[in-house]
Enzyme design. Structure first.
Site, PDB file in Angstrom:
ATOM      1  N   LYS A   1       0.881  -1.173   0.000  1.00 57.92           N
ATOM      2  CA  LYS A   1       0.000   0.000   0.000  1.00 57.92           C
ATOM      3  C   LYS A   1       0.912   1.214   0.000  1.00 57.92           C
ATOM      4  O   LYS A   1       1.423   1.630   1.039  1.00 57.92           O
ATOM      5  CB  LYS A   1      -0.882  -0.025   1.261  1.00 57.92           C
ATOM      6  CG  LYS A   1      -2.249   0.605   1.072  1.00 57.92           C
ATOM      7  CD  LYS A   1      -2.229   2.068   0.687  1.00 57.92           C
ATOM      8  CE  LYS A   1      -2.047   2.950   1.903  1.00 57.92           C
ATOM      9  NZ  LYS A   1      -1.813   4.372   1.506  1.00 57.92           N
TER      10      LYS A   1
ATOM     11  N   GLU B   1       8.966   1.182  11.270  1.00 57.46           N
ATOM     12  CA  GLU B   1       9.980   2.240  11.164  1.00 57.46           C
ATOM     13  C   GLU B   1       9.228   3.562  11.195  1.00 57.46           C
ATOM     14  O   GLU B   1       8.472   3.875  10.283  1.00 57.46           O
ATOM     15  CB  GLU B   1      10.797   2.067   9.878  1.00 57.46           C
ATOM     16  CG  GLU B   1      11.667   0.826   9.950  1.00 57.46           C
ATOM     17  CD  GLU B   1      12.479   0.538   8.683  1.00 57.46           C
ATOM     18  OE1 GLU B   1      12.429   1.340   7.739  1.00 57.46           O
ATOM     19  OE2 GLU B   1      13.159  -0.501   8.659  1.00 57.46           O
TER      20      GLU B   1
ATOM     21  N   CYS C   1      13.410  10.745   7.439  1.00 58.25           N
ATOM     22  CA  CYS C   1      13.131  10.390   8.832  1.00 58.25           C
ATOM     23  C   CYS C   1      14.368  10.530   9.709  1.00 58.25           C
ATOM     24  O   CYS C   1      14.265  10.758  10.901  1.00 58.25           O
ATOM     25  CB  CYS C   1      12.610   8.967   8.898  1.00 58.25           C
ATOM     26  SG  CYS C   1      13.790   7.781   8.249  1.00 58.25           S
TER      27      CYS C   1
ATOM     28  N   GLU D   1       8.124  16.249  15.804  1.00 58.08           N
ATOM     29  CA  GLU D   1       8.662  16.035  14.456  1.00 58.08           C
ATOM     30  C   GLU D   1       7.941  16.945  13.465  1.00 58.08           C
ATOM     31  O   GLU D   1       6.718  16.941  13.388  1.00 58.08           O
ATOM     32  CB  GLU D   1       8.466  14.569  14.030  1.00 58.08           C
ATOM     33  CG  GLU D   1       9.096  14.294  12.679  1.00 58.08           C
ATOM     34  CD  GLU D   1       8.798  12.885  12.137  1.00 58.08           C
ATOM     35  OE1 GLU D   1       7.630  12.485  12.132  1.00 58.08           O
ATOM     36  OE2 GLU D   1       9.753  12.208  11.717  1.00 58.08           O
TER      37      GLU D   1
HETATM   38  P1  NAD Z   1       1.915   8.268   7.483  1.00 59.38           P
HETATM   39  O1  NAD Z   1       2.032   7.499   8.754  1.00 59.38           O
HETATM   40  O2  NAD Z   1       0.949   9.377   7.424  1.00 59.38           O
HETATM   41  O3  NAD Z   1       1.534   7.301   6.285  1.00 59.38           O
HETATM   42  C1  NAD Z   1       2.309   6.165   5.993  1.00 59.38           C
HETATM   43  C2  NAD Z   1       1.433   5.151   5.305  1.00 59.38           C
HETATM   44  O4  NAD Z   1       0.478   4.645   6.240  1.00 59.38           O
HETATM   45  C3  NAD Z   1       0.645   5.698   4.132  1.00 59.38           C
HETATM   46  O5  NAD Z   1       0.642   4.733   3.107  1.00 59.38           O
HETATM   47  C4  NAD Z   1      -0.740   5.874   4.715  1.00 59.38           C
HETATM   48  O6  NAD Z   1      -1.777   5.828   3.766  1.00 59.38           O
HETATM   49  C5  NAD Z   1      -0.814   4.684   5.650  1.00 59.38           C
HETATM   50  N1  NAD Z   1      -1.780   4.790   6.740  1.00 59.38           N
HETATM   51  C6  NAD Z   1      -2.163   5.898   7.393  1.00 59.38           C
HETATM   52  N2  NAD Z   1      -3.032   5.587   8.379  1.00 59.38           N
HETATM   53  C7  NAD Z   1      -3.193   4.246   8.348  1.00 59.38           C
HETATM   54  C8  NAD Z   1      -3.957   3.307   9.106  1.00 59.38           C
HETATM   55  N3  NAD Z   1      -4.727   3.711  10.124  1.00 59.38           N
HETATM   56  N4  NAD Z   1      -3.876   2.007   8.793  1.00 59.38           N
HETATM   57  C9  NAD Z   1      -3.085   1.583   7.776  1.00 59.38           C
HETATM   58  N5  NAD Z   1      -2.357   2.421   7.017  1.00 59.38           N
HETATM   59  C10 NAD Z   1      -2.390   3.730   7.302  1.00 59.38           C
HETATM   60  O7  NAD Z   1       3.399   8.753   7.153  1.00 59.38           O
HETATM   61  P2  NAD Z   1       3.854   9.700   5.966  1.00 59.38           P
HETATM   62  O8  NAD Z   1       3.319  11.075   6.255  1.00 59.38           O
HETATM   63  O9  NAD Z   1       3.540   9.038   4.685  1.00 59.38           O
HETATM   64  O10 NAD Z   1       5.447   9.714   6.128  1.00 59.38           O
HETATM   65  C11 NAD Z   1       6.133  10.596   6.950  1.00 59.38           C
HETATM   66  C12 NAD Z   1       6.426   9.950   8.296  1.00 59.38           C
HETATM   67  O11 NAD Z   1       7.137   8.743   8.076  1.00 59.38           O
HETATM   68  C13 NAD Z   1       7.314  10.764   9.191  1.00 59.38           C
HETATM   69  O12 NAD Z   1       6.840  10.659  10.501  1.00 59.38           O
HETATM   70  C14 NAD Z   1       8.665  10.075   9.095  1.00 59.38           C
HETATM   71  O13 NAD Z   1       9.511  10.242  10.193  1.00 59.38           O
HETATM   72  C15 NAD Z   1       8.256   8.657   8.938  1.00 59.38           C
HETATM   73  N6  NAD Z   1       9.323   7.873   8.317  1.00 59.38           N
HETATM   74  C16 NAD Z   1      10.047   7.015   9.092  1.00 59.38           C
HETATM   75  C17 NAD Z   1      11.089   6.280   8.529  1.00 59.38           C
HETATM   76  C18 NAD Z   1      11.942   5.342   9.339  1.00 59.38           C
HETATM   77  O14 NAD Z   1      12.715   4.595   8.751  1.00 59.38           O
HETATM   78  N7  NAD Z   1      11.850   5.339  10.644  1.00 59.38           N
HETATM   79  C19 NAD Z   1      11.360   6.416   7.171  1.00 59.38           C
HETATM   80  C20 NAD Z   1      10.600   7.303   6.415  1.00 59.38           C
HETATM   81  C21 NAD Z   1       9.565   8.030   7.000  1.00 59.38           C
HETATM   82  O1  6OD Z   2      18.378   3.749   3.937  1.00 56.77           O
HETATM   83  C1  6OD Z   2      17.428   3.047   4.305  1.00 56.77           C
HETATM   84  O2  6OD Z   2      17.420   1.814   4.182  1.00 56.77           O
HETATM   85  C2  6OD Z   2      16.265   3.681   4.928  1.00 56.77           C
HETATM   86  N1  6OD Z   2      15.310   2.843   5.374  1.00 56.77           N
HETATM   87  C3  6OD Z   2      16.197   5.034   5.003  1.00 56.77           C
HETATM   88  C4  6OD Z   2      15.138   5.731   5.604  1.00 56.77           C
HETATM   89  C5  6OD Z   2      15.021   7.050   5.426  1.00 56.77           C
HETATM   90  C6  6OD Z   2      13.928   7.774   5.976  1.00 56.77           C
HETATM   91  O3  6OD Z   2      13.415   8.728   5.470  1.00 56.77           O
END
Ligand code: NAD
Ligand code: 6OD
Length: 486
Positions: free
Chosen positions: A178, A254, A288, A390
């Protein structure tokens, strides 16, 4: 107008009833595609196809056969590099120079690395003494966990999706992906690649839609999904963990961060500036692992803030195809509104705006896009909103500090624990501080330097589990022990 379809059982499928949502360009808010929104029926069809594929040729393949196919997937992504680049850039607005160096090459590499890992990772073997003296042998085998639900964010769409799909497929699972509703294109394009190289139908499926009461929720609550791997916001991860509890299904999460950088006075100053400019502003701050809190030892504080300001102001904001562009827009107007709300909040709380703080003047149609200025603040306390929550934009607050103990305590004083960057020339201090940081990933004199064999993930509210190298195998396989009495 182009319609982006779901990819189910090897075919591109427009959802019954024709329900679509809009995909708009972050550059100018122009409508660039309609996306077919999967309902419960499409999600069910995708999960059913994924389950059936486990029983088909995919489930019977040797590791070598799977490895060969995954290498072919990587090669085909590289062959269609320009298509992937165009799709990713259209969805995100990020500079082509960035996407061509990071997003797309890593999208391909994520298949190759896990093909290597699965081929080269042994399991355990023990000889066990028994009272009759004949003994027993124990060996472990890895089995796929089954159908894996893969829920992805929008900031590095192909990279983060393949970071999950690569190991999941290497381990013999099937997946239903998804993608974020904001970045639907590259996951869909990958369906063409899967068909082109002969990945059996049903192994890779894509369903489009939103989270609650849409494809995200339908997928994560589906009883046919055996495990869920997620990247995104902490709040969403927690909702998914609750959904996964029904059926006691494993999750790999993550999630968000509020990552610190610590710059000691003995650091290589230019390297610390260059690294912090990257960690705060690359991808328009939508990483992130990015730095939103910068702690600088007091003797170099003023010089550091001045140099960071000069670097931020030198960043050219512009369109993806301009090679001089250092920063594109945020991913959407919705996200722009969130980031700008923090820009206002910082001022309300009394911050000194060192640079930025608003929207850059963009010419013509671009004025309708999701642009923001790179922004640096000083002057607030550790409890300010922009120092604790954040933001996920191109901004950071810079704080002075006076001692190692003080800065470690302040850097750790957060609900998050994803990443930290420590800048020092003192090797003992580097090890000491790295050991004390409450994070999953600590970079010293670097940032986002990745070796895909290493454990990746967050502590505290930044995540559960580790992926990367053999750690991904721990999530995407189930170990079975076989004990044979001799
Ligand atoms: P988000 O949580 O809003 O959405 C992520 C995904 O989850 C989307 O596909 C969304 O449609 C889906 N989703 C939302 N609510 C849901 C539910 N109740 N059930 C199932 N699916 C659901 O995140 P975003 O805005 O797309 O991305 C930004 C966030 O992601 C930031 O907080 C960032 O720190 C985090 N992030 C973390 C990492 C990591 O490796 N730790 C990497 C990249 C991004
Ligand atoms: O480098 C990666 O494997 C990884 N998961 C990076 C995540 C970046 C977050 O925005």
């Amino acid at each position: 107008m182009k319609t982006i379809a779901n990819f189910i059982d090897g075919a591109f499928v427009v959802a019954a009833g024709g329900r679509v949502f809009e995909k708009r360009s972050p550059l100018n808010n122009e409508l660039i595609a309609l996306v077919s929104e999967a309902g419960r029926d499409e999600v069910d069809a995708a999960v059913t196809a994924a389950r059936a594929a486990l029983e088909g040729p995919w489930g019977k393949m040797t590791v070598d056969e799977r490895v060969k196919l995954l290498n072919a997937v990587a090669d085909e992504i590289n062959r269609r590099f320009d298509d992937f680049l165009a799709a990713e850039v259209a969805d995100t607005g990020k500079p082509r120079s960035l996407a061509s160096h990071i997003d797309i090459p890593r999208g391909a590499a994520n298949f190759k690395i896990f093909a290597d890992v699965i081929k080269n990772t042994p399991t355990e073997f023990f000889e066990t003494a028994t009272p009759d003296g004949r003994g027993a042998i124990n060996y472990a085998t890895r089995r796929p966990v089954g159908v894996v639900g893969v829920v992805c964010p929008w900031n590095l769409p192909l990279l983060l999706m393949t970071w999950k799909v690569g190991p999941a497929l290497a381990c013999g699972n099937t997946v239903v992906v998804k993608p974020s509703e904001v970045t639907p294109q590259t996951a869909t394009l990958l369906g063409e690649v899967m068909n082109a190289v002969g990945i059996p139908k049903g192994v890779y499926n894509v369903v489009h839609g939103f989270g609650p009461d849409s494809a995200g929720e339908f997928l994560t609550t589906h009883k046919g999904v055996n495990a869920i791997t997620f990247t995104g916001e902490t709040r969403t991860g927690m909702a998914i963990m609750k959904a996964a509890a029904d059926g006691a299904r494993p999750v790999s999460l993550e999630m968000g961060g509020k990552n610190p950088a610590i710059v000691f006075a003995d650091a290589d100053f230019d390297a610390a500036i260059e690294g912090t400019l990257r960690s705060a502003f690359v991808n328009c701050g939508q990483v992130c692992l990015g730095t939103e809190r910068v702690y600088v030892e007091r003797p170099i504080f003023d010089r550091f803030v001045a140099a960071l300001k000069a670097g931020a102001e030198a960043l050219q904001i512009g369109v993806p195809e301009d090679p001089a562009t250092g920063m594109g827009p945020l991913v959407s107007l919705e996200h722009q509104a969130k980031v700008l709300s923090y820009y206002r909040k910082a001022v309300e709380e009394g911050a000194t705006v060192v640079t930025g703080g608003g929207v850059p003047a963009m010419p013509g149609d671009l004025a309708k896009g999701a642009w923001v200025q790179p922004t640096i603040w000083t002057g607030l306390g550790d409890d300010a909103a922009v120092a604790t929550e954040e933001i996920f934009g191109p901004c950071c607050h810079v704080f002075p500090f006076d001692s190692e103990d003080e800065v470690v305590a302040r850097a750790n004083n957060t609900e998050y624990g994803l990443a930290a960057a420590v800048w020092t020339r003192d090797l003992s201090r580097a090890h000491r501080v790295a050991a004390r940081m409450e994070v999953g990933l600590c970079w010293v004199n670097s940032w986002f330097l990745r070796d895909l064999r290493t454990p990746f993930g967050g502590s505290k509210n930044s995540g559960i589990g580790r992926e990367g190298g053999v750690h991904s195998l721990e999530f995407y396989t189930e170990l079975k022990n076989v004990c044979i009495k001799l």
